[in-house]
Design a protein around this motif. Structure first.
Motif, PDB file in Angstrom:
ATOM      1  N   ARG A 101      16.050   1.167 -14.884  1.00  0.00           N
ATOM      2  CA  ARG A 101      15.365  -0.049 -15.326  1.00  0.00           C
ATOM      3  C   ARG A 101      16.051  -1.266 -14.744  1.00  0.00           C
ATOM      4  N   LEU A 104      16.000  -7.388 -17.366  1.00  0.00           N
ATOM      5  CA  LEU A 104      15.104  -8.355 -17.990  1.00  0.00           C
ATOM      6  C   LEU A 104      15.849  -8.939 -19.187  1.00  0.00           C
ATOM      7  N   VAL A 325       7.119  -3.922 -13.081  1.00  0.00           N
ATOM      8  CA  VAL A 325       8.330  -4.257 -13.822  1.00  0.00           C
ATOM      9  C   VAL A 325       9.509  -3.929 -12.917  1.00  0.00           C
ATOM     10  N   CYS A 394       3.723   3.204 -15.733  1.00  0.00           N
ATOM     11  CA  CYS A 394       3.401   2.759 -17.093  1.00  0.00           C
ATOM     12  C   CYS A 394       3.074   3.942 -17.990  1.00  0.00           C
TER      13      CYS A 394
END
Length: 449
Positions: A101, A104, A325, A394
């Motif tokens: 990831r 963020l 993302v 997703c």
């Protein structure tokens, strides 16, 4: 004397920038990083990136530096992947290396740095139903399981506040670029954490009701499925299936799922007003396959290639999340002739795939024929990546595809769209196309069929 002081200051700044640029270029060459524009101290390449239409600004940089290049968002190093070949090679062919990831900061602040493995453990099986209609060992049939909790949450909308509303995305993005600075600047980003806490309280209340009425042989929705998995791993001390992670997973699904699907539908209805001949062809197919006596179901989709192509083209054309993302590399990674250091954030530019001229003959035009063979049958495309691709695709793809088909066909089965302006004057270009593409504000009249 004062003018001399200002001149000296400018000289110092100019020389400092030259020194910084020389040091940076030397470091880039030594570390074998992908090429890219020279960043400025602290702000990086922000001045070279437009506030809106970020994907277009990145496309211009890609034309100069290639499909794989380095830029700096604030002080954070980012490697950009532009075009189908680069995105596929990283996210699909080498998914294990690019599956971490990305950073963020605002999301990390809300979730307190937690990433629940339980999310993937339940959503992959639960939401896979929307892809092929099959159910897993913990799942009931599709109609009874899908959206049960979400519908109830929407009916209690006064208690729910979406933490990441589109109206505050610009401020959110600034927070993700300058998190330490933004903590001291007033704005809507300060309300996100408190709203998230209120949402968590609501989910906990719902979860308690679900636990009290749970029937493992007939799960009603995602929360029930999570509880079943939690009970199966009751003796596993290291299990990720906890109440805390249940709240995290439900909020993630609700926040990401409701706004994205509704935005896609709003955009799709705007596009269909501009092209009434496409709306008419969809309604003709609905009448032939479904008729007016029953509601649409997922089994109908395979018999409705034109409608399926229209929905695919809506998602391709609007490119709802242009940059996906952020991902990150799990280790120092040799990619093509470059070396990407461990932990580096990766931006896969999905718009560059969805608008690739090698696959779509006229990508800037809305054309359902992009997803149809000459004989009218549906045409699949590997370039269709609105949900991203690879291991971080997703998790709600199946649910979103199901919702889009059922909602759109139900609307067009019962109503005809009546634009309030001349269709040729309808502007279907996005209002914002950086973090998310939004349809321009419009009013719509619908007429019962």
């Amino acid at each position: 004397m004062e003018a001399l002081g200002i001149t000296t200051l400018f000289l110092v700044v100019f020389i400092s920038c030259l020194v910084f640029s020389a040091v940076w270029k030397s470091r880039m060459k030594k570390e074998k990083l992908p090429p890219g524009p020279t960043p400025l101290p602290i702000i990086g390449n922000i001045l070279q990136l437009k506030t809106n239409y970020l994907d277009q600004a990145i496309h211009k940089l890609s034309q100069k530096y290639g499909p794989v290049f380095t830029m700096y968002v604030g002080t954070e190093r980012v490697v950009v992947l532009n075009g189908y070949d680069a995105v596929k090679e990283a996210l699909i062919d080498r998914a294990d290396e690019f599956s971490a990831r990305g950073k963020l900061p605002l999301a990390d602040k809300i979730n307190k740095g937690k990433v629940a493995a339980a999310f993937e453990g339940t959503t992959e099986s639960y939401l896979a139903m929307g892809k092929d209609g099959n159910s897993s060992d913990v799942l009931p049939s599709l109609p009874s399981a899908t959206l049960g909790w979400e519908r109830k949450a929407l009916r209690k909308g006064s208690k729910m506040k979406l933490s990441m509303s589109w109206n505050t995305y610009k401020t959110q993005r600034l927070y993700n670029i300058f998190p330490s600075l933004m903590d001291f600047i007033p704005g809507p980003h300060h309300k996100v954490a408190s709203n998230s806490n209120k949402n968590a309280e609501f989910v906990l209340e719902e979860a308690k009701e679900h636990r009290a009425t749970l029937d493992p042989s007939s799960p009603r929705d995602y929360i029930d499925c999570f509880y079943i998995k939690m009970d199966q791993e009751e003796q596993n001390d290291a299990s990720e299936f906890t109440i805390e992670n249940l709240i995290f997973c439900v909020l993630d699904l609700f926040t990401a799922g409701t706004e994205t699907t509704s935005t896609t539908l709003r955009y799709g209805l705007l596009i269909l007003q501009k092209y009434p001949e496409i709306e008419a062809k969809v309604q003709e197919e609905i009448d032939q396959v479904i008729g007016g006596a029953r509601k649409p179901c997922m089994a109908d989709r395979g018999k409705m290639p034109y409608t399926d192509a229209v929905i695919h083209e809506i998602q391709r054309f609007i490119s709802l999340v242009p940059l996906s993302v952020p991902h990150a590399v799990l280790k120092d990674t040799v990619f093509r002739e470059y070396v990407i250091p461990k932990g580096t954030t990766i931006y896969p530019v999905l718009t560059s795939v969805l608008c690739d001229t090698k696959e779509f003959r006229n990508p800037t035009k809305f054309d359902p024929q992009h997803f149809l063979h000459e004989d009218g049958s549906f045409r699949k495309s590997d370039y269709f990546m609105p949900f991203s691709a690879g291991k971080r695709i997703c998790a709600g793809e199946g649910l979103a595809r199901m919702e889009l088909f059922l909602f759109l066909t139900t609307i067009l089965q019962n109503f005809k769209l009546k634009p309030l302006t001349d269709p040729k004057d309808i502007d279907i270009s996005p209002q914002m196309s950086s973090i998310g593409s939004l349809p321009r504000s419009y009013q719509l009249c619908v007429v019962p069929r």
